[in-house]
Design a protein around this motif. Structure first.
Motif, PDB file in Angstrom:
ATOM      1  N   GLN A   8       0.739  -1.210   0.138  1.00  0.00           N
ATOM      2  CA  GLN A   8      -0.090   0.069  -0.016  1.00  0.00           C
ATOM      3  C   GLN A   8       0.944   1.147  -0.059  1.00  0.00           C
ATOM      4  N   PRO A   9       0.629   2.404  -0.676  1.00  0.00           N
ATOM      5  CA  PRO A   9       1.390   3.385  -0.815  1.00  0.00           C
ATOM      6  C   PRO A   9       1.739   4.303   0.303  1.00  0.00           C
ATOM      7  N   ASP A  10       0.880   4.015   1.429  1.00  0.00           N
ATOM      8  CA  ASP A  10       0.984   4.919   2.490  1.00  0.00           C
ATOM      9  C   ASP A  10       1.694   4.175   3.881  1.00  0.00           C
ATOM     10  N   VAL A  11       1.981   2.533   3.495  1.00  0.00           N
ATOM     11  CA  VAL A  11       2.500   1.969   4.696  1.00  0.00           C
ATOM     12  C   VAL A  11       3.963   2.503   4.987  1.00  0.00           C
ATOM     13  N   CYS A  12       4.788   2.758   4.068  1.00  0.00           N
ATOM     14  CA  CYS A  12       6.150   3.323   4.439  1.00  0.00           C
ATOM     15  C   CYS A  12       6.069   4.377   5.425  1.00  0.00           C
ATOM     16  N   ALA A  13       5.586   5.165   5.052  1.00  0.00           N
ATOM     17  CA  ALA A  13       5.207   6.619   5.673  1.00  0.00           C
ATOM     18  C   ALA A  13       4.747   6.242   7.326  1.00  0.00           C
ATOM     19  N   LYS A  14       3.885   5.244   7.247  1.00  0.00           N
ATOM     20  CA  LYS A  14       3.155   5.106   8.522  1.00  0.00           C
ATOM     21  C   LYS A  14       4.360   4.402   9.719  1.00  0.00           C
ATOM     22  N   LEU A  15       4.994   3.502   8.986  1.00  0.00           N
ATOM     23  CA  LEU A  15       6.201   2.871   9.556  1.00  0.00           C
ATOM     24  C   LEU A  15       7.345   3.707  10.052  1.00  0.00           C
ATOM     25  N   ALA A  16       7.500   4.605   9.046  1.00  0.00           N
ATOM     26  CA  ALA A  16       8.667   5.707   9.390  1.00  0.00           C
ATOM     27  C   ALA A  16       8.293   6.461  10.556  1.00  0.00           C
ATOM     28  N   ALA A  17       7.262   7.073  10.362  1.00  0.00           N
ATOM     29  CA  ALA A  17       6.664   7.998  11.633  1.00  0.00           C
ATOM     30  C   ALA A  17       6.439   7.547  12.850  1.00  0.00           C
ATOM     31  N   ALA A  18       6.214   6.029  12.655  1.00  0.00           N
ATOM     32  CA  ALA A  18       6.090   5.120  14.135  1.00  0.00           C
ATOM     33  C   ALA A  18       7.574   5.012  14.657  1.00  0.00           C
ATOM     34  N   ALA A  19       8.515   4.679  13.837  1.00  0.00           N
ATOM     35  CA  ALA A  19       9.690   4.662  14.276  1.00  0.00           C
ATOM     36  C   ALA A  19      10.212   5.897  14.913  1.00  0.00           C
ATOM     37  N   VAL A  20       9.876   6.873  14.318  1.00  0.00           N
ATOM     38  CA  VAL A  20      10.526   8.085  14.801  1.00  0.00           C
ATOM     39  C   VAL A  20       9.693   8.619  16.205  1.00  0.00           C
ATOM     40  N   LEU A  21       8.478   8.333  16.254  1.00  0.00           N
ATOM     41  CA  LEU A  21       7.809   8.695  17.342  1.00  0.00           C
ATOM     42  C   LEU A  21       8.359   7.599  18.538  1.00  0.00           C
ATOM     43  N   THR A  22       8.353   6.374  18.237  1.00  0.00           N
ATOM     44  CA  THR A  22       8.784   5.275  19.398  1.00  0.00           C
ATOM     45  C   THR A  22       9.955   5.697  19.925  1.00  0.00           C
ATOM     46  N   ALA A  23      11.232   6.082  19.062  1.00  0.00           N
ATOM     47  CA  ALA A  23      12.203   6.694  19.562  1.00  0.00           C
ATOM     48  C   ALA A  23      12.200   8.032  20.430  1.00  0.00           C
ATOM     49  N   ALA A  24      11.355   8.645  19.907  1.00  0.00           N
ATOM     50  CA  ALA A  24      11.062   9.717  20.900  1.00  0.00           C
ATOM     51  C   ALA A  24      10.616   9.630  22.168  1.00  0.00           C
ATOM     52  N   PHE A  25       9.633   8.822  22.153  1.00  0.00           N
ATOM     53  CA  PHE A  25       8.931   8.439  23.587  1.00  0.00           C
ATOM     54  C   PHE A  25       9.496   7.546  24.428  1.00  0.00           C
ATOM     55  N   THR A  26      10.653   6.941  23.881  1.00  0.00           N
ATOM     56  CA  THR A  26      11.529   6.029  24.673  1.00  0.00           C
ATOM     57  C   THR A  26      12.439   6.827  25.350  1.00  0.00           C
ATOM     58  N   GLY A  27      12.746   8.185  24.704  1.00  0.00           N
ATOM     59  CA  GLY A  27      14.066   8.882  24.929  1.00  0.00           C
ATOM     60  C   GLY A  27      13.722   9.841  26.248  1.00  0.00           C
ATOM     61  N   LYS A  28      14.566  10.526  26.637  1.00  0.00           N
ATOM     62  CA  LYS A  28      14.524  11.373  27.887  1.00  0.00           C
ATOM     63  C   LYS A  28      13.611  12.758  27.545  1.00  0.00           C
ATOM     64  N   ASP A  29      13.794  13.114  26.481  1.00  0.00           N
ATOM     65  CA  ASP A  29      12.809  14.407  25.968  1.00  0.00           C
ATOM     66  C   ASP A  29      12.086  14.320  24.746  1.00  0.00           C
ATOM     67  N   PRO A  30      10.884  13.600  24.774  1.00  0.00           N
ATOM     68  CA  PRO A  30      10.082  13.312  23.646  1.00  0.00           C
ATOM     69  C   PRO A  30       9.883  14.615  22.861  1.00  0.00           C
ATOM     70  N   SER A  31       9.355  15.852  23.685  1.00  0.00           N
ATOM     71  CA  SER A  31       9.000  16.965  22.768  1.00  0.00           C
ATOM     72  C   SER A  31      10.169  17.586  22.069  1.00  0.00           C
ATOM     73  N   GLY A  32      11.210  17.465  22.868  1.00  0.00           N
ATOM     74  CA  GLY A  32      12.631  17.581  21.864  1.00  0.00           C
ATOM     75  C   GLY A  32      12.909  17.090  20.774  1.00  0.00           C
ATOM     76  N   ALA A  33      12.859  15.908  20.971  1.00  0.00           N
ATOM     77  CA  ALA A  33      13.064  14.741  19.886  1.00  0.00           C
ATOM     78  C   ALA A  33      12.155  15.044  18.648  1.00  0.00           C
ATOM     79  N   ILE A  34      11.029  15.209  19.226  1.00  0.00           N
ATOM     80  CA  ILE A  34       9.890  15.090  18.045  1.00  0.00           C
ATOM     81  C   ILE A  34       9.890  16.762  17.176  1.00  0.00           C
ATOM     82  N   ALA A  35      10.415  17.666  17.986  1.00  0.00           N
ATOM     83  CA  ALA A  35      10.483  19.119  17.424  1.00  0.00           C
ATOM     84  C   ALA A  35      11.805  18.942  16.477  1.00  0.00           C
ATOM     85  N   ALA A  36      12.750  18.355  17.138  1.00  0.00           N
ATOM     86  CA  ALA A  36      14.127  18.138  16.284  1.00  0.00           C
ATOM     87  C   ALA A  36      13.598  17.194  14.767  1.00  0.00           C
ATOM     88  N   SER A  37      12.991  16.277  14.994  1.00  0.00           N
ATOM     89  CA  SER A  37      12.670  15.580  13.888  1.00  0.00           C
ATOM     90  C   SER A  37      11.649  16.205  13.071  1.00  0.00           C
TER      91      SER A  37
END
Length: 178
Positions: A138-167
């Motif tokens: 499906q054309p959207d699944v790559c984007a969904k998984l990439a976004a999930a990877a970025v968000l998962t890393a951010a929310f397991t880190g020390k500063d989720p808001s800062g990590a998301i802003a940088a991303s």
């Protein structure tokens, strides 16, 4: 808010429909995606902004963005999944795409690395076995998984808001062609 040279989307509502077809904001109709993205950030909808941004990108650039964001968040470039991703970015061949998928299958499904490997596999090319007829993802699944990877890393880190802003900043630079 920059010029999104690499995005083919011209209407924020159409792009939002690719993120979630059940929740297309009426106020986004006729609005440039970059303007809607800025309004998402201003409204504090950072997680949705990550998904919106990922869907705005071509699939290859989406993976590049995710890799850059994960490295910025502190994932080790020497991690096997990151090495596989960087190798695929340097040479987006079918063999390296499938190698990333094979590596991803050995990882815990809930890690950013596994999600990234799956995003690479589903970025284009057949998802069936090599000796079987081609099946496109499906054309959207790559984007969904990439976004999930970025968000998962951010929310397991020390500063989720800062990590998301940088991303999000990295993503805007990718879309601007930088």
């Amino acid at each position: 808010m920059g010029d999104w040279k690499l995005s083919t989307w011209t209407d924020a509502a159409q792009l939002a429909a690719s993120v979630n077809p059940r929740e297309v904001p009426e106020e986004a109709r006729g609005m440039a995606p970059s303007v809607w993205f800025a309004s998402l950030r201003e409204a504090g909808k950072a997680a949705y902004a990550v998904n919106f941004l990922a869907h705005a990108m071509p699939r290859y650039e989406c993976v590049v963005w995710a890799v850059r964001a994960l490295i910025e968040q502190g994932l080790d470039r020497a991690d096997p999944a990151m090495v596989a991703a960087l190798r695929w970015i340097d040479n987006p061949s079918d063999g390296l795409r499938r190698a990333a998928a094979d590596l991803g299958e050995t990882l815990d499904d809930e890690t950013p690395q596994a999600l990234l490997c799956k995003a690479i596999f589903l970025s284009g090319g057949s998802i069936s076995e090599e000796d079987l007829p081609a099946i496109q993802p499906q054309p959207d699944v790559c984007a969904k998984l990439a976004a999930a990877a970025v968000l998962t890393a951010a929310f397991t880190g020390k500063d989720p808001s800062g990590a998301i802003a940088a991303s999000l900043q990295i993503g805007e630079s990718v879309l601007a062609g930088a």
